[in-house]
Design a protein around this motif. Structure first.
Motif, PDB file in Angstrom:
ATOM      1  N   ASN A   3       7.297 -15.293  -3.938  1.00 47.95           N
ATOM      2  CA  ASN A   3       5.936 -16.453  -3.525  1.00 47.95           C
ATOM      3  C   ASN A   3       4.418 -15.433  -3.391  1.00 47.95           C
ATOM      4  O   ASN A   3       5.451 -14.140  -3.376  1.00 47.95           O
ATOM      5  CB  ASN A   3       6.876 -16.772  -1.888  1.00 47.95           C
ATOM      6  N   PRO A   4       3.389 -16.119  -3.727  1.00 40.42           N
ATOM      7  CA  PRO A   4       2.730 -15.500  -3.893  1.00 40.42           C
ATOM      8  C   PRO A   4       2.244 -14.568  -2.512  1.00 40.42           C
ATOM      9  O   PRO A   4       1.191 -14.899  -1.962  1.00 40.42           O
ATOM     10  CB  PRO A   4       1.649 -16.320  -4.683  1.00 40.42           C
ATOM     11  N   GLU A   5       3.264 -13.803  -1.409  1.00 38.45           N
ATOM     12  CA  GLU A   5       2.688 -13.576  -0.792  1.00 38.45           C
ATOM     13  C   GLU A   5       2.710 -11.572  -0.544  1.00 38.45           C
ATOM     14  O   GLU A   5       3.444 -11.244  -1.023  1.00 38.45           O
ATOM     15  CB  GLU A   5       3.823 -13.535   0.740  1.00 38.45           C
ATOM     16  N   PRO A   6       1.654 -11.136  -0.016  1.00 41.16           N
ATOM     17  CA  PRO A   6       1.851  -9.353  -0.564  1.00 41.16           C
ATOM     18  C   PRO A   6       2.396  -8.453   0.499  1.00 41.16           C
ATOM     19  O   PRO A   6       1.745  -7.379   1.187  1.00 41.16           O
ATOM     20  CB  PRO A   6      -0.086  -9.434  -0.725  1.00 41.16           C
ATOM     21  N   ILE A   7       3.632  -8.980   0.430  1.00 39.46           N
ATOM     22  CA  ILE A   7       5.017  -8.400   1.687  1.00 39.46           C
ATOM     23  C   ILE A   7       5.630  -8.726   0.882  1.00 39.46           C
ATOM     24  O   ILE A   7       6.304  -8.273  -0.991  1.00 39.46           O
ATOM     25  CB  ILE A   7       5.019  -9.034   2.789  1.00 39.46           C
ATOM     26  N   MET A   8       6.450  -7.232   1.138  1.00 37.70           N
ATOM     27  CA  MET A   8       7.749  -6.903   0.399  1.00 37.70           C
ATOM     28  C   MET A   8       9.026  -8.480   0.224  1.00 37.70           C
ATOM     29  O   MET A   8       8.900  -8.896   1.820  1.00 37.70           O
ATOM     30  CB  MET A   8       8.495  -6.129   1.092  1.00 37.70           C
ATOM     31  N   PRO A   9      10.225  -8.969  -0.381  1.00 36.02           N
ATOM     32  CA  PRO A   9      10.287  -8.228  -1.182  1.00 36.02           C
ATOM     33  C   PRO A   9       9.170  -8.799  -3.010  1.00 36.02           C
ATOM     34  O   PRO A   9       9.356  -8.382  -3.857  1.00 36.02           O
ATOM     35  CB  PRO A   9      11.629  -8.826  -1.798  1.00 36.02           C
ATOM     36  N   HIS A  10       8.087  -9.424  -2.623  1.00 34.13           N
ATOM     37  CA  HIS A  10       7.356  -9.989  -3.523  1.00 34.13           C
ATOM     38  C   HIS A  10       6.853  -8.846  -4.407  1.00 34.13           C
ATOM     39  O   HIS A  10       6.253  -9.246  -5.341  1.00 34.13           O
ATOM     40  CB  HIS A  10       6.444 -10.895  -2.761  1.00 34.13           C
ATOM     41  N   ILE A  11       6.676  -7.848  -3.724  1.00 32.22           N
ATOM     42  CA  ILE A  11       6.096  -6.710  -4.226  1.00 32.22           C
ATOM     43  C   ILE A  11       6.253  -5.612  -4.342  1.00 32.22           C
ATOM     44  O   ILE A  11       5.879  -4.593  -4.536  1.00 32.22           O
ATOM     45  CB  ILE A  11       4.269  -6.651  -3.815  1.00 32.22           C
ATOM     46  N   ALA A  12       7.951  -6.213  -4.417  1.00 28.70           N
ATOM     47  CA  ALA A  12       8.590  -4.798  -5.974  1.00 28.70           C
ATOM     48  C   ALA A  12       8.523  -4.356  -6.861  1.00 28.70           C
ATOM     49  O   ALA A  12       8.396  -2.979  -7.124  1.00 28.70           O
ATOM     50  CB  ALA A  12       9.968  -5.377  -5.561  1.00 28.70           C
ATOM     51  N   GLU A  13       7.753  -5.166  -8.085  1.00 27.92           N
ATOM     52  CA  GLU A  13       7.876  -4.265  -9.001  1.00 27.92           C
ATOM     53  C   GLU A  13       6.049  -3.894  -8.499  1.00 27.92           C
ATOM     54  O   GLU A  13       6.491  -2.654  -9.551  1.00 27.92           O
ATOM     55  CB  GLU A  13       7.419  -5.870  -9.629  1.00 27.92           C
ATOM     56  N   THR A  14       5.454  -4.157  -8.004  1.00 28.83           N
ATOM     57  CA  THR A  14       4.213  -3.219  -7.167  1.00 28.83           C
ATOM     58  C   THR A  14       4.086  -2.385  -7.272  1.00 28.83           C
ATOM     59  O   THR A  14       3.879  -1.118  -8.387  1.00 28.83           O
ATOM     60  CB  THR A  14       3.082  -4.318  -6.367  1.00 28.83           C
ATOM     61  N   ARG A  15       5.264  -1.736  -6.136  1.00 32.75           N
ATOM     62  CA  ARG A  15       5.876  -0.915  -6.368  1.00 32.75           C
ATOM     63  C   ARG A  15       6.181   0.572  -6.914  1.00 32.75           C
ATOM     64  O   ARG A  15       5.601   1.585  -7.370  1.00 32.75           O
ATOM     65  CB  ARG A  15       6.794  -0.543  -5.441  1.00 32.75           C
ATOM     66  N   VAL A  16       6.795  -0.525  -7.805  1.00 35.26           N
ATOM     67  CA  VAL A  16       6.847   0.557  -9.357  1.00 35.26           C
ATOM     68  C   VAL A  16       6.439   0.457 -10.655  1.00 35.26           C
ATOM     69  O   VAL A  16       6.058   1.783 -10.585  1.00 35.26           O
ATOM     70  CB  VAL A  16       8.576  -0.282 -10.469  1.00 35.26           C
ATOM     71  N   ARG A  17       5.610  -0.122 -10.449  1.00 41.11           N
ATOM     72  CA  ARG A  17       3.800   0.026 -11.497  1.00 41.11           C
ATOM     73  C   ARG A  17       3.020   0.713 -11.337  1.00 41.11           C
ATOM     74  O   ARG A  17       2.974   1.793 -11.472  1.00 41.11           O
ATOM     75  CB  ARG A  17       3.105  -1.692 -12.010  1.00 41.11           C
ATOM     76  N   VAL A  18       2.797   0.549 -10.046  1.00 43.41           N
ATOM     77  CA  VAL A  18       2.022   1.724  -9.291  1.00 43.41           C
ATOM     78  C   VAL A  18       2.247   2.908  -9.513  1.00 43.41           C
ATOM     79  O   VAL A  18       1.206   3.773 -10.231  1.00 43.41           O
ATOM     80  CB  VAL A  18       1.749   1.771  -7.854  1.00 43.41           C
ATOM     81  N   ALA A  19       3.543   3.166  -9.518  1.00 48.40           N
ATOM     82  CA  ALA A  19       4.267   4.930  -9.975  1.00 48.40           C
ATOM     83  C   ALA A  19       3.718   5.201 -11.701  1.00 48.40           C
ATOM     84  O   ALA A  19       3.490   5.987 -12.311  1.00 48.40           O
ATOM     85  CB  ALA A  19       5.766   5.102  -9.479  1.00 48.40           C
ATOM     86  N   GLU A  20       4.236   4.432 -12.296  1.00 48.20           N
ATOM     87  CA  GLU A  20       4.723   3.573 -13.795  1.00 48.20           C
ATOM     88  C   GLU A  20       3.155   4.322 -14.440  1.00 48.20           C
ATOM     89  O   GLU A  20       2.638   4.869 -15.698  1.00 48.20           O
ATOM     90  CB  GLU A  20       4.730   3.097 -14.230  1.00 48.20           C
ATOM     91  N   GLU A  21       2.147   3.694 -13.622  1.00 45.21           N
ATOM     92  CA  GLU A  21       0.510   3.568 -14.648  1.00 45.21           C
ATOM     93  C   GLU A  21       0.373   4.788 -13.567  1.00 45.21           C
ATOM     94  O   GLU A  21      -1.633   4.755 -14.346  1.00 45.21           O
ATOM     95  CB  GLU A  21      -0.431   2.599 -14.172  1.00 45.21           C
ATOM     96  N   LYS A  22       0.761   5.681 -12.832  1.00 41.29           N
ATOM     97  CA  LYS A  22       0.431   6.445 -12.757  1.00 41.29           C
ATOM     98  C   LYS A  22      -1.599   5.894 -11.215  1.00 41.29           C
ATOM     99  O   LYS A  22      -2.693   7.298 -11.792  1.00 41.29           O
ATOM    100  CB  LYS A  22      -0.034   7.745 -13.905  1.00 41.29           C
ATOM    101  N   CYS A  23      -1.410   5.538 -10.516  1.00 39.66           N
ATOM    102  CA  CYS A  23      -2.713   5.147 -10.060  1.00 39.66           C
ATOM    103  C   CYS A  23      -2.767   5.405  -8.814  1.00 39.66           C
ATOM    104  O   CYS A  23      -1.312   5.931  -8.098  1.00 39.66           O
ATOM    105  CB  CYS A  23      -2.415   3.611  -9.814  1.00 39.66           C
ATOM    106  N   ASP A  24      -3.449   5.987  -7.911  1.00 39.57           N
ATOM    107  CA  ASP A  24      -3.918   6.378  -6.336  1.00 39.57           C
ATOM    108  C   ASP A  24      -4.133   5.329  -5.260  1.00 39.57           C
ATOM    109  O   ASP A  24      -3.606   5.676  -4.546  1.00 39.57           O
ATOM    110  CB  ASP A  24      -5.134   6.784  -6.831  1.00 39.57           C
ATOM    111  N   ALA A  25      -3.368   3.981  -6.341  1.00 38.20           N
ATOM    112  CA  ALA A  25      -3.458   3.109  -5.033  1.00 38.20           C
ATOM    113  C   ALA A  25      -3.419   1.286  -5.839  1.00 38.20           C
ATOM    114  O   ALA A  25      -3.999   1.145  -7.439  1.00 38.20           O
ATOM    115  CB  ALA A  25      -4.853   2.734  -4.022  1.00 38.20           C
ATOM    116  N   ALA A  26      -2.183   0.808  -4.787  1.00 39.04           N
ATOM    117  CA  ALA A  26      -2.325  -0.929  -5.520  1.00 39.04           C
ATOM    118  C   ALA A  26      -2.823  -2.299  -5.029  1.00 39.04           C
ATOM    119  O   ALA A  26      -2.580  -1.349  -3.202  1.00 39.04           O
ATOM    120  CB  ALA A  26      -0.823  -1.274  -5.342  1.00 39.04           C
TER     121      ALA A  26
END
Length: 475
Positions: A215-238
Motif C-alpha cells: 500500500n502506498p503508505e510510508p510505514i512498515m511493512p510497505h517500506i521493507a524494500e526501502t530499508r534494504v536499498r538505503v544500505a545497498e546504495e550507501k545513502c545517508d537517509a531515505a
C-alpha cells in the motif's frame, strides 16, 4: 440517502463498488453547491489527480460537473502531488480545489479530497457544509464554463526549492534515496536534486496503479524494500512519500525506520533552534509527547487536537502556528502552506542533516538523548463492525485506578478515541522516561480499529499492543 461520507480529509471508496462515476458526480455536485453558495465561484476551482487507476478520468468527470454549473475549472494536465494542487489553489486565488486520490489506501481505493481557498484541507465546517448538499440536484447553465488544462507543478517545485537551502544540502555531501511508492511524488525530488547536483537514488518511480506488493503508505511493512536499498546504495537517509506525496516516512543510513513522530520532532527542534521562527505548535491526539517536551523547553504553546490534518489547518488559520502535524506522516509548516507536504519535508530533513552535520540516524539518537527515549507502535485491526463497537464500549467502561495491560490506569482522555495513560513499572527509574499511553480509535469510514501506543522502550510498546490486541479480539 447518499453512500458518500466525507472523513477527516475527504471521501474515499472502493473503485467500481462505491467509488463509481455516478457517486463521483454526486460528490462533485455537492462541492459545486458549496462553492456557488459560500465561495467566489467566478475564481474557479483547481482539480488535480494522482497515479491511481482512472484518477485522470475521475478528475475530468468532476471538472465537467463543475463547469456545467458555471464554475471555471483549471484541470491538471499531468500527475500532480496533493501539496502542488493546494499551492495552486492559493497561488491562483481559486475558490477551492479537488484532488482525486486515495492517498495511502490500497490500490482498489480512490477518493476525492477538497482543498479550500487558503490552500489546505477544508476546515470541519467546510466539510460539513459540503455534506449537506450530497443529495441535492444541481442546476446547470446553458453554456458550461471553461475547462483549462494546466501544469500545476512548476510553481510549486520552485517554491519548495526556495524554502530549503539546497546549496547547504549539496555541500554536506550526503546521498539520499527517495522512495516514491509508485505515487505522485515521482520525479519531483529527482528533478530538484539533479538540478542542484545533490547525489540521490530514486526507487518505485514508475506509474503502476496496482502498487505491487505494497500500500502506498510510508510505514512498515510497505517500506521493507526501502530499508534494504538505503544500505545497498550507501545513502545517508531515505525519504518516502505516500501515494499523493503529502505524507512522509523515512529510513536512516542503517536501514532503521524513522517514524513520523521523530520526523516531526526533528523538524520542530530545527525550526526552534536554528531558524528561531515564532509561533505555537499543534499535534494530533495520537502523536508523540516528545513534542510537548520540545515545545516546553522553548516556551512555546502546544495545542492538542483531533486526528486529521483539517484540525491542524483550522488552528493555522486561527492562531499563530509555526508547525503542526499528525501521526500518519502529515506535517505542515504555516510559512509554506496550511497543508502537509511530504516533498518539502523531505528537503527539510536533508536541510537539517546538512546544518547539524549529522546523518538521520545520528539526529534521532541526539533527540532521544536529550528528550528521553520515546518509542511508538501502531496496529491496524481490520475487524467487523460489531467487534469494533464492542471494543470501544468495553474500553469506555475502564476508569482511572483500574488496570489495563497489567498496569494501573492513571487517567483517561477521550478527545478522539479512548486514550489510557498507564503506570509502567518498566519505565520507572529510567532517566527522562517517556509516559506510557495507549489509544483505541475506531475508523468512521472503514471496518478498522487502530491501536496506538507510546512508551519508553520497544519491548514495552510491543507488550502493551499485544495485550490491547487480545482485549479487542476478546469481544
Amino acid at each position: 440517502m447518499s453512500v458518500i461520507k466525507f472523513g477527516t480529509d475527504g471521501w474515499r471508496g472502493i473503485i467500481a463498488d462505491d467509488f463509481t462515476h455516478e457517486n463521483v458526480r454526486a460528490a462533485a455536485r455537492a462541492i459545486a453547491h458549496y462553492v456557488l453558495a459560500d465561495e467566489d465561484a467566478a475564481t474557479g476551482v483547481c482539480i488535480g489527480w494522482d497515479t491511481r487507476f482512472k484518477s485522470q478520468a475521475f478528475a475530468r468527470i468532476v471538472a465537467e460537473v463543475l463547469a456545467s454549473a458555471g464554475i471555471p475549472v483549471a484541470l491538471a494536465d499531468r500527475i500532480t502531488p496533493t501539496p502542488a494542487l493546494s499551492f495552486a489553489v492559493r497561488g491562483r486565488g481559486a475558490a477551492g480545489g479537488v484532488m482525486i486520490t486515495s492517498s495511502h489506501n490500497p490500490a482498489e481505493w480512490n477518493g476525492v479530497k477538497y482543498k479550500a481557498s487558503y490552500g489546505g484541507s477544508g476546515k470541519p465546517s467546510i466539510i460539513a457544509a459540503i455534506e449537506t448538499y450530497l443529495d441535492k440536484p444541481l442546476a446547470t447553465v446553458a453554456t458550461p464554463a471553461a475547462i483549462e488544462e494546466v501544469d500545476f507543478n512548476p510553481p510549486y517545485i520552485a517554491a519548495i526549492e526556495e524554502f530549503a537551502d539546497l546549496a547547504a544540502i549539496k555541500a554536506s555531501g550526503y546521498r539520499f534515496l527517495h522512495d516514491c511508492m509508485y505515487g505522485a511524488g515521482r520525479g519531483v525530488l529527482a528533478g530538484i536534486f539533479t538540478k542542484a547536483g545533490i547525489p540521490f537514488v530514486e526507487m518505485r518511480a514508475e506509474v503502476n496503479p496496482a502498487f505491487p506488493g505494497i500500500n502506498p503508505e510510508p510505514i512498515m511493512p510497505h517500506i521493507a524494500e526501502t530499508r534494504v536499498r538505503v544500505a545497498e546504495e550507501k545513502c545517508d537517509a531515505a525519504f518516502v512519500t505516500d501515494g499523493d506525496a503529502d505524507r512522509i516516512g523515512a529510513v536512516d543510513e542503517h536501514g532503521s525506520v524513522v517514524d513520523a513522530h521523530k520526523i516531526f520532532a526533528i523538524l520542530l527542534k530545527w525550526l526552534l533552534e536554528r531558524k528561531g521562527w515564532p509561533g505555537d505548535v499543534t499535534r494530533a491526539f495520537n502523536t508523540t509527547l516528545m513534542l510537548d517536551r520540545i515545545a516546553a523547553k522553548h516556551g512555546r504553546k502546544l495545542h492538542e487536537h483531533g486526528i486529521g490534518f483539517k484540525y491542524v489547518c483550522d488552528l493555522m488559520l486561527a492562531e499563530n502556528i509555526l508547525i503542526g502535524g499528525e501521526e500518519s506522516g502529515g506535517v505542515g509548516i504555516s510559512r509554506h502552506l496550511p497543508e502537509r507536504d511530504g516533498l518539502l519535508n523531505s528537503l527539510l530533513l536533508a536541510n537539517v542533516m546538512a546544518d547539524e552535520k549529522k546523518t538521520l540516524g545520528e539526529l534521532v539518537a541526539s533527540l532521544q538523548a536529550e528528550f528521553g527515549e520515546h518509542q511508538y507502535g501502531r496496529i491496524d485491526m481490520h475487524i467487523d463492525e460489531e467487534l469494533k463497537q464492542s471494543a470501544i464500549r468495553r474500553a469506555r467502561a475502564i476508569q482511572p485506578g483500574e488496570s489495563f495491560a497489567g498496569m494501573k490506569v492513571l487517567k483517561v482522555a477521550t478527545l478522539d478515541g479512548i486514550k489510557f495513560f498507564l503506570e509502567n513499572p518498566g519505565c520507572t527509574g529510567l532517566p527522562n522516561a517517556a509516559e506510557t499511553w495507549l489509544l483505541l480509535r475506531a475508523s468512521g469510514t472503514e471496518p478498522l480499529l487502530r491501536v496506538y501506543c507510546e512508551s519508553c522502550s520497544v519491548a514495552s510498546v510491543d507488550a502493551v499492543l499485544n495485550v490491547a490486541r487480545e482485549f479487542v479480539l476478546a469481544g
